[in-house]
Design an enzyme around this catalytic site. Structure first.
Site, PDB file in Angstrom:
ATOM      1  N   HIS A  52       0.864  -1.106  -0.658  1.00 16.03           N
ATOM      2  CA  HIS A  52      -0.017  -0.420   0.318  1.00 16.03           C
ATOM      3  C   HIS A  52       1.218   1.567   0.018  1.00 16.03           C
ATOM      4  O   HIS A  52       0.136   2.529  -0.504  1.00 16.03           O
ATOM      5  CB  HIS A  52      -0.585   0.198   1.286  1.00 16.03           C
ATOM      6  CG  HIS A  52      -1.526  -1.099   1.694  1.00 16.03           C
ATOM      7  ND1 HIS A  52      -2.845  -1.110   0.245  1.00 16.03           N
ATOM      8  CD2 HIS A  52      -2.583  -2.093   2.028  1.00 16.03           C
ATOM      9  CE1 HIS A  52      -3.383  -1.949   0.582  1.00 16.03           C
ATOM     10  NE2 HIS A  52      -3.523  -2.728   1.383  1.00 16.03           N
ATOM     11  N   GLU A 155      -5.197 -11.576   8.101  1.00 11.76           N
ATOM     12  CA  GLU A 155      -6.397 -10.593   8.094  1.00 11.76           C
ATOM     13  C   GLU A 155      -7.853 -10.783   7.034  1.00 11.76           C
ATOM     14  O   GLU A 155      -8.220 -10.264   7.070  1.00 11.76           O
ATOM     15  CB  GLU A 155      -5.212  -9.639   7.525  1.00 11.76           C
ATOM     16  CG  GLU A 155      -4.480  -9.912   6.023  1.00 11.76           C
ATOM     17  CD  GLU A 155      -3.912  -9.026   5.831  1.00 11.76           C
ATOM     18  OE1 GLU A 155      -4.461  -7.503   6.486  1.00 11.76           O
ATOM     19  OE2 GLU A 155      -2.949  -9.034   4.981  1.00 11.76           O
ATOM     20  N   ASP A 181      -7.307  -5.328   7.868  1.00 11.58           N
ATOM     21  CA  ASP A 181      -8.349  -5.905   6.817  1.00 11.58           C
ATOM     22  C   ASP A 181      -9.105  -6.737   7.959  1.00 11.58           C
ATOM     23  O   ASP A 181     -10.087  -7.199   7.307  1.00 11.58           O
ATOM     24  CB  ASP A 181      -6.828  -6.317   5.969  1.00 11.58           C
ATOM     25  CG  ASP A 181      -6.382  -5.410   4.850  1.00 11.58           C
ATOM     26  OD1 ASP A 181      -8.368  -4.787   4.298  1.00 11.58           O
ATOM     27  OD2 ASP A 181      -5.525  -5.305   4.716  1.00 11.58           O
TER      28      ASP A 181
HETATM   29  C1  3PY Z   1      -3.960  -4.308   8.176  1.00 20.94           C
HETATM   30  O1  3PY Z   1      -3.501  -3.586   9.551  1.00 20.94           O
HETATM   31  O2  3PY Z   1      -4.403  -4.728   7.644  1.00 20.94           O
HETATM   32  C2  3PY Z   1      -2.889  -4.268   7.570  1.00 20.94           C
HETATM   33  O3  3PY Z   1      -2.496  -5.203   7.140  1.00 20.94           O
HETATM   34  C3  3PY Z   1      -1.521  -3.339   8.567  1.00 20.94           C
HETATM   35  O4  3PY Z   1      -1.253  -2.153   7.456  1.00 20.94           O
END
Ligand code: 3PY
Length: 257
Positions: A52, A155, A181
């Site tokens: 990102h 995530e 995420d």
């Molecule tokens: C998240 O928090 O989703 C990350 O991958 C770190 O930015």
């Protein structure tokens, strides 16, 4: 050979790092030098965010060398779990690789395979520049498979549901939670009970399998809390987060607010 992050993780102390989204050696060296008076050595790793951040693979070599020269370890988050992306990050001298969105043990095993040379894995050979971010005299060929860190992000709902199996994958070093995420992908409130339960399940799974657990934090207090919970690696804040906060604060001071 070893790396700063691996050595730090071998000791019981927490490995503190931060999130780099801006290219250029000047930014990252300025941040790393800001901690020279820290009694316990400052940051041991930097997450170089090519998923990102404004960082592309042309920036890797300069950033890896800048971070390595300050005694910290560059870990590159590649844009996606793709063999060719991992290869380019490792060949530019990353001390570790992080891939987003690991959903299954098969996903994790594939990442491990791409990070290691044959016969363990399938990494292509061409480390002409890879040792430049390491100490002079490093025997890269001999130590790369063992020394370089393999990190996957947990995530997603599938990632959490399969986390115990993911944690058992051989050659994987770290389960790294992306809390933002994780909330978006699962539809739960970030910071709410369900979210926290998924974070704790991931922490527990990593520990049970003898792996390290890491998490992205939004500030020093958040990072302190996670370190106290037993996270081995914490990213305390982002470069742009600090810039924006500090600038706004100083403008307020200047205006007498
Ligand atoms: C998240 O928090 O989703 C990350 O991958 C770190 O930015």
């Amino acid at each position: 050979f070893s790396t700063t992050i691996r050595k730090t993780l071998e000791s019981p102390s927490t490995a503190y790092g931060f999130w780099l989204t801006l290219p250029g050696a000047g930014v990252v060296k300025t941040i790393l030098r800001s901690t020279v008076s820290s009694p316990d050595g400052g940051f041991s790793w930097v997450l170089v965010d090519a998923e990102h951040g404004l960082i592309s693979d042309k920036d890797y070599y300069e950033l890896n060398n800048a971070i390595g020269s300050e005694g910290a370890s560059p870990i590159i988050r590649v844009p996606w779990a793709e063999e060719w992306m991992i290869k380019r990050a490792l060949d530019s001298g990353a001390h570790g690789i992080m891939t987003p969105m690991c959903h299954t043990a098969e996903d994790a095993a594939r990442v491990v395979k791409w990070c290691k040379y044959p016969p363990i894995g399938s990494r292509g050979y061409g480390p002409m520049f890879a040792a430049h971010s390491l100490a002079r005299g490093t025997n890269y060929d001999e130590g790369a498979d063992k020394a370089l860190m393999v990190v996957v992000q947990i995530e997603s709902r599938a990632g959490v549901e399969n986390v115990e199996e993911i944690a058992k994958v051989d050659g994987l070093d770290v389960l790294f939670i992306g809390p933002f995420d994780l909330a978006k992908q699962t539809g739960v409130v970030r910071g709410g009970e369900e979210h926290e339960a998924m974070i704790q399940r991931t922490l527990k799974a990593a520990k049970a399998a003898g792996k390290k657990a890491a998490i992205f934090c939004t500030d020093g207090l958040d990072a302190q809390k996670r370190a106290q919970q037993g996270f081995d690696m914490v990213s305390i804040i982002t470069d742009v987060g600090v810039l924006a906060q500090a600038m706004a604060q100083q403008l307020d001071v200047a205006k007498g607010r």
